[in-house]
Scaffold this motif. Structure first.
Motif, PDB file in Angstrom:
ATOM      1  N   HIS A 171      75.364  45.198  40.534  1.00  0.00           N
ATOM      2  CA  HIS A 171      74.754  46.347  39.874  1.00  0.00           C
ATOM      3  C   HIS A 171      73.401  45.983  39.283  1.00  0.00           C
ATOM      4  CE1 HIS A 171      75.315  50.086  37.235  1.00  0.00           C
ATOM      5  NE2 HIS A 171      74.216  49.515  36.763  1.00  0.00           N
ATOM      6  N   GLY A 172      72.368  46.706  39.722  1.00  0.00           N
ATOM      7  CA  GLY A 172      71.010  46.476  39.238  1.00  0.00           C
ATOM      8  C   GLY A 172      70.195  45.530  40.084  1.00  0.00           C
ATOM      9  N   ALA A 173      70.785  45.041  41.186  1.00  0.00           N
ATOM     10  CA  ALA A 173      70.115  44.010  41.981  1.00  0.00           C
ATOM     11  C   ALA A 173      69.302  44.602  43.123  1.00  0.00           C
ATOM     12  CB  ALA A 173      71.147  43.041  42.550  1.00  0.00           C
ATOM     13  N   HIS A 174      68.247  43.894  43.467  1.00  0.00           N
ATOM     14  CA  HIS A 174      67.356  44.235  44.577  1.00  0.00           C
ATOM     15  C   HIS A 174      67.785  43.371  45.758  1.00  0.00           C
ATOM     16  CE1 HIS A 174      63.726  45.792  46.398  1.00  0.00           C
ATOM     17  NE2 HIS A 174      63.239  44.581  46.597  1.00  0.00           N
ATOM     18  N   VAL A 175      68.591  43.943  46.657  1.00  0.00           N
ATOM     19  CA  VAL A 175      69.223  43.162  47.718  1.00  0.00           C
ATOM     20  C   VAL A 175      69.181  43.928  49.037  1.00  0.00           C
ATOM     21  CG1 VAL A 175      70.790  41.995  46.108  1.00  0.00           C
ATOM     22  CG2 VAL A 175      71.536  44.094  47.247  1.00  0.00           C
ATOM     23  N   PRO A 176      69.309  43.221  50.175  1.00  0.00           N
ATOM     24  CA  PRO A 176      69.381  43.915  51.462  1.00  0.00           C
ATOM     25  C   PRO A 176      70.644  44.760  51.562  1.00  0.00           C
ATOM     26  CG  PRO A 176      69.799  41.566  51.737  1.00  0.00           C
ATOM     27  CD  PRO A 176      69.342  41.754  50.327  1.00  0.00           C
ATOM     28  N   GLY A 179      57.960  51.606  50.762  1.00  0.00           N
ATOM     29  CA  GLY A 179      56.771  51.369  49.951  1.00  0.00           C
ATOM     30  C   GLY A 179      56.357  52.546  49.099  1.00  0.00           C
ATOM     31  N   ALA A 180      57.010  53.695  49.262  1.00  0.00           N
ATOM     32  CA  ALA A 180      56.622  54.895  48.525  1.00  0.00           C
ATOM     33  C   ALA A 180      57.002  54.790  47.052  1.00  0.00           C
ATOM     34  CB  ALA A 180      57.285  56.125  49.132  1.00  0.00           C
ATOM     35  N   THR A 181      56.150  55.350  46.197  1.00  0.00           N
ATOM     36  CA  THR A 181      56.475  55.534  44.784  1.00  0.00           C
ATOM     37  C   THR A 181      56.815  57.002  44.584  1.00  0.00           C
ATOM     38  OG1 THR A 181      55.053  53.720  44.053  1.00  0.00           O
ATOM     39  CG2 THR A 181      55.609  55.398  42.423  1.00  0.00           C
ATOM     40  N   GLU A 182      57.990  57.274  44.016  1.00  0.00           N
ATOM     41  CA  GLU A 182      58.469  58.644  43.904  1.00  0.00           C
ATOM     42  C   GLU A 182      58.890  58.967  42.476  1.00  0.00           C
ATOM     43  OE1 GLU A 182      60.151  59.203  48.456  1.00  0.00           O
ATOM     44  OE2 GLU A 182      61.459  59.703  46.763  1.00  0.00           O
ATOM     45  N   ILE A 183      58.827  60.238  42.138  1.00  0.00           N
ATOM     46  CA  ILE A 183      59.340  60.737  40.863  1.00  0.00           C
ATOM     47  C   ILE A 183      60.563  61.593  41.152  1.00  0.00           C
ATOM     48  CG2 ILE A 183      58.894  62.261  38.898  1.00  0.00           C
ATOM     49  CD1 ILE A 183      55.985  61.358  38.981  1.00  0.00           C
ATOM     50  N   TRP A 184      61.679  61.241  40.528  1.00  0.00           N
ATOM     51  CA  TRP A 184      62.929  61.975  40.689  1.00  0.00           C
ATOM     52  C   TRP A 184      63.252  62.684  39.376  1.00  0.00           C
ATOM     53  CZ3 TRP A 184      67.173  58.918  43.831  1.00  0.00           C
ATOM     54  CH2 TRP A 184      66.631  58.535  45.072  1.00  0.00           C
ATOM     55  N   THR A 185      63.442  63.984  39.457  1.00  0.00           N
ATOM     56  CA  THR A 185      63.879  64.760  38.308  1.00  0.00           C
ATOM     57  C   THR A 185      65.368  65.037  38.465  1.00  0.00           C
ATOM     58  OG1 THR A 185      61.696  65.779  38.058  1.00  0.00           O
ATOM     59  CG2 THR A 185      63.552  66.883  36.992  1.00  0.00           C
ATOM     60  N   THR A 195      59.654  52.682  42.861  1.00  0.00           N
ATOM     61  CA  THR A 195      58.959  52.294  44.086  1.00  0.00           C
ATOM     62  C   THR A 195      59.958  51.637  45.026  1.00  0.00           C
ATOM     63  OG1 THR A 195      56.853  52.005  42.929  1.00  0.00           O
ATOM     64  CG2 THR A 195      57.092  50.916  45.068  1.00  0.00           C
ATOM     65  N   PHE A 196      60.033  52.133  46.256  1.00  0.00           N
ATOM     66  CA  PHE A 196      61.070  51.718  47.206  1.00  0.00           C
ATOM     67  C   PHE A 196      60.469  50.735  48.203  1.00  0.00           C
ATOM     68  CE2 PHE A 196      62.198  55.751  45.425  1.00  0.00           C
ATOM     69  CZ  PHE A 196      63.551  55.629  45.169  1.00  0.00           C
ATOM     70  N   THR A 197      60.631  49.477  47.884  1.00  0.00           N
ATOM     71  CA  THR A 197      60.058  48.425  48.711  1.00  0.00           C
ATOM     72  C   THR A 197      61.035  47.257  48.769  1.00  0.00           C
ATOM     73  OG1 THR A 197      58.052  47.108  49.075  1.00  0.00           O
ATOM     74  CG2 THR A 197      58.851  47.272  46.815  1.00  0.00           C
ATOM     75  N   GLY A 198      60.697  46.257  49.561  1.00  0.00           N
ATOM     76  CA  GLY A 198      61.540  45.064  49.653  1.00  0.00           C
ATOM     77  C   GLY A 198      62.463  45.086  50.842  1.00  0.00           C
TER      78      GLY A 198
END
Length: 492
Positions: free
Chosen positions: A123-128, A396-402, A456-459
């Motif tokens: 939980h909270g990790a940036h993983v494949p 790579g996109a940066t998004e705003i979620w409401t 931001t959705f990258t990695g």
């Protein structure tokens, strides 16, 4: 079976826990039934709170540490003098601690010796995607195994791992299938915060027992779970020297919200949240945690005389008629004597990354049936389907979620896999300071509340989920898939 009355009582209670103007649904605590443990008979502050066991890797090769973990049943002394059957990682209850460092890879082989399928999510990790613990990426029961690879290509953070198998995670987590994952880096290490024996992770949760001391599980019965636990013990005590301590608080409960404060009302410092340290420490008298959230705090016990006994109290989520002496107390601190303390809490802790410019805005509505006709839960009117991709995101996109909670009675919270995010607004008001100003992965929403988040959705490319982290709500369908892909990866 979850009953209409259960859902509404839970919603009303948690609305109160989050500070709503009033309870919209009348609620009274249900009495203990025949065959169940009366929580008022459990002695408090008789057991020492354990410090969770730190796992040692089975080997280390270069910048990679390898671990072997087995999920299995074990007996734990949660209640004084009684043994309770629980689910564990490596027999540890509470779960063990994996200590990791940014830039150093961790590889974990999880072997499932339980009688149910599991899927382990960090939980909270940036993983494949392959190591995210998708709800349907299952480890077979009775001996199945899976290897998870955690690159740790993110800054320090207080992470935790738990089962995420769809429709099963509510019960398996309730029975104990959680563990700590403390990720550090040079920024954190160079601050001289309390460390070693003075840096203590604490898992908080509630439970319900039968009169033989065994856990009683029923989805949605939050109002019957009157035994509060800290690190796997019911109402323990913890001896502290008269100096500063760092406590990393994890809400591992299925449904319960906590608002925690010291019994004398004194201030302490909050230094971090889900995604690691805040930019500056906050002087606070309480911290609030919804399921899945974390708070990093420092309490200075040097102001107390030896022999002082101080309670970490819970002031949130009590139903009318519920026992305050049980649900209003978490653990007791016992101050011993002074010791040397060279630790410090500096006025600046870290610099958060720049927000960047968002190019996409999206809206998400959390809701569940409050009519009693069904027990369905939804995001944007749809119940979870693992084979359906609900949100396509360009790599790579940066998004705003409401994100909005459309319910009248029932609170929710919102957790996103793959990335940490920033909270921009709550109910239209900018979030520029306070505990929500740091990196987050889980946020609470009262009935009718709205939060605005930026990520931001990258990695990594792949399919991940976002969902309510009140496990019962996710099990009822309040979960959806998002897919991150580079333009060249898209079909057509």
């Amino acid at each position: 079976m979850i009953h209409r009355r259960t859902i509404l009582m839970t919603g009303a209670a948690l609305t109160g826990a989050l500070g709503s103007a009033g309870l919209l649904v009348p609620a009274m605590a249900e009495p203990t039934q025949a065959g169940e443990l009366d929580p008022t008979t459990v002695p408090q502050f008789e057991q020492a709170m354990p410090v969770p066991q730190v796992l040692e890797p089975v080997c280390e090769l270069g910048l990679t540490s390898y671990y072997d973990i087995a999920m299995r049943e074990a007996d734990a002394e949660i209640l004084p003098g009684r043994k309770t059957r629980v689910y564990t990682f490596n027999g540890s209850f509470p779960g063990p601690v994996v200590k990791a460092a940014s830039g150093h890879r961790v590889v974990v082989r999880q072997t499932n010796r339980l009688g149910v399928s599991t899927s382990i999510h960090l939980h909270g990790a940036h993983v494949p995607q392959s190591s995210d613990g998708s709800p349907m990426d299952l480890i077979a029961p009775n001996g199945g195994s899976k290897v998870y690879t955690y690159p740790n290509s993110q800054p320090h953070a207080n992470l935790w791992f738990h089962d995420h198998a769809h429709h099963l995670e509510s019960e398996t987590v309730y029975r104990g299938l959680t563990g700590f994952y403390l990720l550090t880096d040079d920024v954190e290490r160079n601050l001289n915060l309390p460390s070693g024996a003075y840096d203590v992770p604490i898992a908080l949760r509630d439970a319900r027992f039968d009169d033989s001391g065994q856990l009683v599980y029923s989805m949605g019965d939050f109002m019957k779970r009157h035994v509060l636990m800290a690190n796997g013990k019911a109402w323990p005590y913890f001896e502290v020297a008269a100096r500063k301590y760092r406590f990393r608080l994890f809400n591992t409960a299925n449904l319960r919200f906590y608002t925690l404060q010291l019994s004398d009302g004194s201030t302490f410092q909050q230094i971090g949240s889900d995604g690691g340290l805040l930019e500056k420490p906050l002087d606070v008298t309480s911290v609030s945690l919804s399921p899945g959230e974390r708070a990093d705090i420092v309490i200075d016990f040097s102001r107390y005389a030896a022999g002082t006994r101080l309670i970490l109290a819970n002031t949130g989520g009590l139903l009318p008629g519920e026992p305050v002496d049980q649900l209003g107390r978490v653990l007791q601190f016992r101050v011993t004597g002074p010791v040397q303390d060279r630790s410090t809490v500096p006025s600046t802790l870290r610099t958060l990354p720049a927000l960047g410019s968002a190019t996409v805005s999206r809206d998400f509505v959390l809701s569940m049936d409050e009519t009693g006709a069904t027990m369905d839960a939804f995001i944007n009117g749809k119940s979870f389907d693992m084979d359906r991709v609900d949100t396509e995101i360009e790599y790579g996109a940066t998004e705003i979620w409401t994100v909005r909670n459309a319910n009248l009675y029932t609170p929710h919270n919102f957790h996103m896999h793959l990335v940490q995010f920033r909270v921009l607004e709550r109910n239209g008001k900018p979030v520029t300071s306070g505990p929500e100003s740091g990196l987050k992965d889980t946020v609470p929403l009262q009935p009718g509340e709205t939060v605005k988040l930026q990520a931001t959705f990258t990695g990594y490319e792949g399919t991940y989920v976002y969902h309510c982290h009140m496990f019962d709500h996710a099990s009822m369908g309040m979960m959806a898939n998002f897919r991150v892909r580079k333009p060249s990866s898209r079909r057509g």
